[in-house]
Design a protein around this motif. Structure first.
Motif, short mmCIF file in Angstrom:
data_model
loop_
_atom_site.label_atom_id
_atom_site.label_comp_id
_atom_site.label_asym_id
_atom_site.label_seq_id
_atom_site.Cartn_x
_atom_site.Cartn_y
_atom_site.Cartn_z
N PRO A 7 0.83 -1.21 0.00
CA PRO A 7 0.00 0.00 0.00
C PRO A 7 0.87 1.25 0.00
CG PRO A 7 -0.81 -1.60 1.59
CD PRO A 7 0.53 -2.11 1.12
N ALA A 32 0.98 5.82 0.17
CA ALA A 32 0.37 7.13 0.41
C ALA A 32 1.09 8.20 -0.40
CB ALA A 32 0.41 7.47 1.90
N TYR A 38 -8.14 1.09 1.94
CA TYR A 38 -6.87 1.34 2.61
C TYR A 38 -6.18 0.03 3.01
CZ TYR A 38 -8.78 6.05 2.97
OH TYR A 38 -9.31 7.27 2.68
N ILE A 44 -7.89 10.89 1.23
CA ILE A 44 -6.59 10.31 1.61
C ILE A 44 -6.19 10.78 3.01
CG2 ILE A 44 -5.09 12.14 0.76
CD1 ILE A 44 -4.54 8.37 0.31
N ARG A 69 -3.18 8.34 4.73
CA ARG A 69 -3.41 6.91 4.90
C ARG A 69 -2.90 6.18 3.67
NH1 ARG A 69 -9.32 5.75 7.05
NH2 ARG A 69 -8.29 3.79 7.56
N GLU A 70 -2.36 5.00 3.90
CA GLU A 70 -1.86 4.20 2.79
C GLU A 70 -3.01 3.54 2.06
OE1 GLU A 70 1.03 1.54 4.49
OE2 GLU A 70 2.63 2.97 4.06
N VAL A 71 -2.98 3.61 0.75
CA VAL A 71 -4.05 3.08 -0.09
C VAL A 71 -3.62 1.73 -0.66
CG1 VAL A 71 -5.44 3.46 -2.16
CG2 VAL A 71 -4.86 5.39 -0.67
#
Length: 256
Positions: A154, A156, A192, A228, A241-243
């Motif tokens: 993931p 960001a 996420y 985000i 936030r990490e996607v």
């Protein structure tokens, strides 16, 4: 061959040939089956969240079968937003009326729903009770055109996410142009790294025919910046936030 066995064979074949995990649900009618599939996806996410660490090979979601003859009871606890056409605007109206679950819609008088939402309201009443006479058609034009991508690991990284969003928009727009569709809304869905999700939309009134142009791009990028970031409990903004997965859908103006 029964439906459950066929569904399992199809899922395994897709995984063997593409590596993709496919969720499946079985029910009498398209809508009931789609809700069963939604339940399968939710159960898989809940299972993954319960683990201390992710396994090296992710498991398939469970196969959910809606009990024949008890469709209304099966559907009752699910969100009314699963009804076709119950998007952000109509979904908000349903919520204002206290109709947040399919069971609430099923219990509402059919003539009241028809008066508020027209033919769609009457159909919602039938669907929420498990009554669905629609048939599968391979020649029916799509109501939505979506393109998605997953990220491992993931991320960001905003420049990367901007570029990926541009790419997804261009692919969706190309398909829309090929079908002579106008864009009524660009919808952005993010999942996420912790398996939570966020959705936001950018509407166009009237629908536009430059689906890959600046209007959609600017709206989608603004939507990305909005989702985000998440507010801290004490106020302000938390870190990005990490996607894990991004999806963008362009919906034809015929739906508006």
């Amino acid at each position: 061959m029964d439906a459950a066995r066929l569904a399992e064979q199809l899922r395994l074949k897709v995984r063997e040939e593409t590596g993709l995990l496919v969720s499946a649900g079985i029910g009498r009618g398209r809508f009931v089956a789609s809700v069963a599939t939604h339940a399968a996806k939710d159960q898989r996410v809940e299972h993954l969240r319960s683990l201390n660490r992710l396994p090296s090979e992710l498991p398939l979601s469970p196969l959910v079968v809606a009990p024949q003859g008890n469709e209304a009871e099966f559907l009752a606890p699910f969100a009314a937003g699963l009804l076709p056409g119950a998007g952000s605007m109509r979904g908000a109206r349903l919520a204002e009326l206290g109709l947040t679950r399919l069971g609430d819609v099923a219990a509402a008088p059919r003539h009241v729903l028809a008066g508020l939402f027209g033919e769609m309201g009457a159909r919602w009443h039938d669907l929420s009770r498990g009554i669905d006479h629609s048939t599968l058609r391979i020649d029916k034009p799509p109501l939505t055109i979506s393109r998605r991508s997953s990220f491992d690991p993931p991320t960001a990284d905003m420049p990367f996410l901007h570029g990926m969003l541009d790419y997804l928009l261009a692919r969706a727009a190309l398909e829309a142009r090929g079908r002579n569709l106008r864009a009524g809304v660009a919808r952005l869905h993010l999942r996420y790294g912790d398996f939570s999700a966020a959705d936001t939309s950018c509407w166009f009134d009237p629908p536009i025919d430059d689906a890959g142009g600046d209007a959609v791009g600017v709206g989608a990028i603004a939507a990305l910046v909005e989702v985000i970031h998440v507010p801290r409990e004490e106020g302000g903004f938390a870190a990005r936030r990490e996607v894990n997965q991004g999806v963008v859908a362009i919906i034809s103006g015929a739906q508006i």
